[in-house]
Design an enzyme around this catalytic site. Structure first.
Site, PDB file in Angstrom:
ATOM      1  N   TYR A 133      18.681  57.045  16.461  1.00  0.00           N
ATOM      2  CA  TYR A 133      19.623  56.116  16.583  1.00  0.00           C
ATOM      3  C   TYR A 133      19.007  54.778  15.848  1.00  0.00           C
ATOM      4  CZ  TYR A 133      21.213  52.022  19.510  1.00  0.00           C
ATOM      5  OH  TYR A 133      21.920  50.917  20.113  1.00  0.00           O
ATOM      6  N   LYS A 161      22.956  58.301  15.695  1.00  0.00           N
ATOM      7  CA  LYS A 161      23.893  57.051  16.007  1.00  0.00           C
ATOM      8  C   LYS A 161      23.496  56.171  14.795  1.00  0.00           C
ATOM      9  CE  LYS A 161      24.751  53.646  19.279  1.00  0.00           C
ATOM     10  NZ  LYS A 161      24.294  52.798  20.695  1.00  0.00           N
TER      11      LYS A 161
END
Length: 294
Positions: A133, A161
């Site tokens: 992320y 992400k």
């Protein structure tokens, strides 16, 4: 693999600051009913920064319990100390999550070498799939595609992400990481373009309050139907902006409360509830998005 419309779920709280598990259960049912493809529990939007580890694990575990196998649950497992991230990961490995989402270590600003070492150590502590992320606006470190590519060979690191809003990274990540590596947008405003360029899904804040429309937009974009995706997305664009009129998740919790999705819009310090000057802006954006307010 998990793809499509994924909600970065809020963690509802009572006025005394305790977690409101009754509202949490209703939220899970709401997203199942609305067709959301997966839930992220206790990520940034779920106030991971202000939930101590035991409470963090409990909220994720209860989310899994409420989901009862009907929708995948991804547990947030990020921390800025690798040892803490490993401890959290080991605990979450026992509660039935489908995957975990680990933000880059924040504040201490690791080098690319440090990021690679961190994620390898966390991944080695579990068999559960791991999603990287990258959100430099919050962490003060930007994990570049070249760094992500160094982690592709780790068997249980399955994707990233990418929340910079820089859609040019989709092409670069795909070139470096291959077609099997999952690419998730973490920026609602550029999510449609991200998917049309070859992304696999969106981990979304707005999805908390417009799940059916957001799911339809994602499905259209993933099918390559740019015109349909745009027609669904355009009425939501004001909402994407206004949900960040103050720090996330302050506005989205206020909106969810106004919709009757949660009993209380309480948020933990150091965040405070939405200031009055944002109320009208957010209500206007909700009206344009055809959201009913109670």
């Amino acid at each position: 693999m998990i793809n499509g419309s994924i909600v970065a779920l809020i963690t509802p709280m009572n006025s005394d600051g305790s977690v409101d598990f009754a509202s949490l259960e209703r939220l899970v049912e709401f997203h199942i009913d609305q067709g959301t493809d997966a839930i992220v529990a206790v990520g940034t939007t779920g106030e991971s920064a202000t939930l101590p580890m035991n409470e963090h694990v409990t909220v994720v575990a209860q989310t899994v319990k409420f989901a009862a196998g009907r929708i995948p649950v991804i547990g947030g497992n990020g921390a800025n100390a690798t040892s803490e991230a490993i401890e959290l990961t080991k605990s979450l490995s026992k509660v039935g999550v489908a995957a975990m989402l680990g933000v880059t270590p924040y504040y201490n600003k690791p080098t690319p070498k440090g990021l690679v070492a961190h994620y390898k150590a966390v991944a080695a502590s579990t068999d559960i799939p791991q999603i990287l992320y990258n959100v430099p606006g919050r962490t003060a470190v930007d994990m570049k595609p070249e760094t992500v590519a160094e982690l592709v060979g780790v068997s249980n690191i399955i994707g990233v992400k990418e929340a910079t809003g820089d859609v040019s990274r989709v092409k670069r990540l795909r070139e470096l990481c291959g077609n099997d590596f999952m690419l998730y947008s973490g920026d609602d405003a550029t999510a449609r373009e991200f998917l049309l360029l070859g992304g696999n899904g969106v981990i979304s804040v707005a999805n908390n309050i417009v799940p059916k429309a957001f799911k339809a937009m994602c499905d259209a974009a993933l099918a390559g139907n740019a015109e349909l995706a745009a027609s669904i997305d355009e009425p939501l664009r004001g909402l994407y902006t206004t949900l960040f009129c103050e720090a996330n998740p302050i506005p989205v919790k206020w909106a969810a409360h106004r919709m009757g999705l949660i009993e209380c819009g309480h948020i933990r310090l150091p965040l405070t509830e939405l200031s009055e000057q944002c109320h009208g802006l957010l209500l206007d954006a909700m009206t344009r998005a055809q959201i009913e307010v109670k």
